[in-house]
Design an enzyme around this catalytic site. Structure first.
Site, PDB file in Angstrom:
ATOM      1  N   LYS A 289      -1.555  32.143  -6.748  1.00  0.00           N
ATOM      2  CA  LYS A 289      -1.673  31.821  -8.173  1.00  0.00           C
ATOM      3  C   LYS A 289      -3.127  31.455  -8.385  1.00  0.00           C
ATOM      4  O   LYS A 289      -3.586  30.391  -7.948  1.00  0.00           O
ATOM      5  CB  LYS A 289      -0.746  30.657  -8.552  1.00  0.00           C
ATOM      6  CG  LYS A 289      -0.931  30.226 -10.010  1.00  0.00           C
ATOM      7  CD  LYS A 289      -0.101  29.019 -10.374  1.00  0.00           C
ATOM      8  CE  LYS A 289      -0.677  28.378 -11.628  1.00  0.00           C
ATOM      9  NZ  LYS A 289       0.056  27.189 -12.053  1.00  0.00           N
TER      10      LYS A 289
ATOM     11  N   ASN B 110       6.072  22.695 -14.306  1.00  0.00           N
ATOM     12  CA  ASN B 110       6.087  21.622 -13.325  1.00  0.00           C
ATOM     13  C   ASN B 110       6.335  20.266 -13.987  1.00  0.00           C
ATOM     14  O   ASN B 110       7.365  19.627 -13.809  1.00  0.00           O
ATOM     15  CB  ASN B 110       4.762  21.629 -12.558  1.00  0.00           C
ATOM     16  CG  ASN B 110       4.724  20.655 -11.376  1.00  0.00           C
ATOM     17  OD1 ASN B 110       3.968  20.858 -10.436  1.00  0.00           O
ATOM     18  ND2 ASN B 110       5.501  19.598 -11.377  1.00  0.00           N
ATOM     19  N   THR B 111       5.364  19.847 -14.825  1.00  0.00           N
ATOM     20  CA  THR B 111       5.392  18.488 -15.367  1.00  0.00           C
ATOM     21  C   THR B 111       6.660  18.204 -16.168  1.00  0.00           C
ATOM     22  O   THR B 111       7.208  17.102 -16.095  1.00  0.00           O
ATOM     23  CB  THR B 111       4.144  18.264 -16.254  1.00  0.00           C
ATOM     24  OG1 THR B 111       3.004  18.740 -15.535  1.00  0.00           O
ATOM     25  CG2 THR B 111       3.943  16.806 -16.577  1.00  0.00           C
TER      26      THR B 111
ATOM     27  N   GLY C   2       0.121  20.635 -18.408  1.00  0.00           N
ATOM     28  CA  GLY C   2       0.580  19.254 -18.492  1.00  0.00           C
ATOM     29  C   GLY C   2       0.710  18.714 -19.906  1.00  0.00           C
ATOM     30  O   GLY C   2       1.069  17.555 -20.087  1.00  0.00           O
TER      31      GLY C   2
ATOM     32  N   ALA D 124       2.386  27.160 -17.694  1.00  0.00           N
ATOM     33  CA  ALA D 124       1.715  25.950 -18.192  1.00  0.00           C
ATOM     34  C   ALA D 124       2.005  25.662 -19.660  1.00  0.00           C
ATOM     35  O   ALA D 124       2.119  26.577 -20.481  1.00  0.00           O
ATOM     36  CB  ALA D 124       0.210  26.018 -18.006  1.00  0.00           C
ATOM     37  N   GLY D 125       2.143  24.372 -19.943  1.00  0.00           N
ATOM     38  CA  GLY D 125       2.286  23.916 -21.322  1.00  0.00           C
ATOM     39  C   GLY D 125       3.712  23.746 -21.784  1.00  0.00           C
ATOM     40  O   GLY D 125       3.967  23.184 -22.848  1.00  0.00           O
TER      41      GLY D 125
END
Lengths: 65, 257
Positions: free
Chosen positions: B95, B205-206, B156, B183-184
């Site tokens: 990645k 992830n977050t 994040g 992301a986001g």
């Protein structure tokens, strides 16, 4: 000689990257290495000679996103 | 879906950072029913060996890892990190992140394309973290990328899909390239929305790791991704500006005086 390992200046007797890893207790650890910003494969560590002021990076798997 | 010749069942990819504990990470991965998790490389101390336990845990999960180059701000850093990752994780998947700006963690798309070319030429299967720009996408494909990963919003931030129109345009322009929103994403509804646009997968992830109950949230995301995909395949209706009664008008009793 003085070697920078992961950002910390150390006095090492090792003459190769493999010896440095041994001296720093990395034996059997899953790590990858770079010397002065260039990747050094595991098989090449014993042949990679160190010089005064060299910068070594030693990394391992870590959490990531 | 097929990513670089590998058939992957789950359309949810999960990051492994920021969980309250290793046990919760493992439970969240299982609850999310993912086939791929992202991992990174960080400095290891010979004495503390923090990375070794983490790596043992990931290996017990028995799933594929996608190493990242998170935190790299230059082509050289990203390429060296990718080379180290290939050796340590025994995979040519990477990645690729080349960060251009510290506040938004926006990718440096010029450095990204350059690093993607170097790595693709060296046999890597590159998963580039990119903006949703069409021309950047073209350059990355020219560089050898066979998967594209546009951001939904800054890493994040949990803001969801900042530019659905741009993401839709990217999908329309590259119908045959696997596209992953990376992301986001903050909520399962964001993930479902990405899938409804026809995206092949989402990476987050977050949103899971920082949830009050990460394991329950992982399960919620798994359901949302499946629902979004099913909805895309089912062919969503066209949106319209005016109301249109869904109940038949014909046969309505006349009750008003």
């Amino acid at each position: 000689m003085k070697i920078i390992v992961n950002g910390a200046e150390l006095e090492l007797g090792a003459t190769t990257l493999a010896e440095a890893l041994e001296a720093l207790d990395y034996r059997d650890a899953v790590v990858a290495t770079a010397l002065n910003g260039h990747f050094v494969a595991a098989r090449a560590r014993a042949l990679t000679r160190l010089s005064e002021g060299d910068k070594i990076e030693i990394v391992a798997p870590r959490q990531g996103g | 879906m097929e990513l670089y010749g590998v058939e992957i069942a789950s359309r949810l990819l999960l990051g492994t950072a920021q969980y309250p504990s290793p046990a919760i990470l493992a439970d969240a991965v299982r609850a999310a029913r993912v086939d791929i998790v992202t991992v990174s490389l960080r400095r290891e101390s010979g004495r503390l060996r923090e990375g070794q336990d983490f790596w043992s845990l990931i290996r017990t999960l028995g799933i594929r890892v996608l190493p990242n180059t998170a935190g790299c701000h230059s082509v050289k850093e990203a390429v060296t990190t990718a080379q180290m990752a290939r050796e340590i994780f025994a995979t040519n998947w990477i990645k690729l992140e080349v960060i251009g700006e510290a506040d938004t963690l926006q990718p440096d798309v010029f450095g990204l394309a350059e690093a993607a070319r170097i790595l693709s030429d060296d046999g890597f299967a590159v998963f580039p973290y990119m903006t949703e720009d069409l021309i950047v996408a073209e350059r990355l494909i020219e560089a050898g990328c066979r998967v594209l990963m546009p951001w939904g919003a800054p890493i994040g931030s949990g803001k969801g899909l900042n530019n659905p129109f741009g993401l839709q345009a990217l999908r329309a322009h590259f119908p045959d390239i696997p596209l992953v929103v990376d992301a986001g994403i903050g909520l399962p509804s964001h993930a479902a929305a990405a899938m409804e646009l026809g995206y092949d997968a989402v990476l987050l992830n977050t949103a899971v790791a920082k949830a009050g109950d990460p394991v329950a949230m992982a399960q919620a995301f798994a359901g949302a991704v499946e629902a979004g995909r099913a909805a895309y395949l089912a062919g969503p209706m066209e949106a319209r500006d005016m109301a249109a009664p869904s109940t038949p008008v014909l046969g309505r009793p006349v009750l008003a005086r």
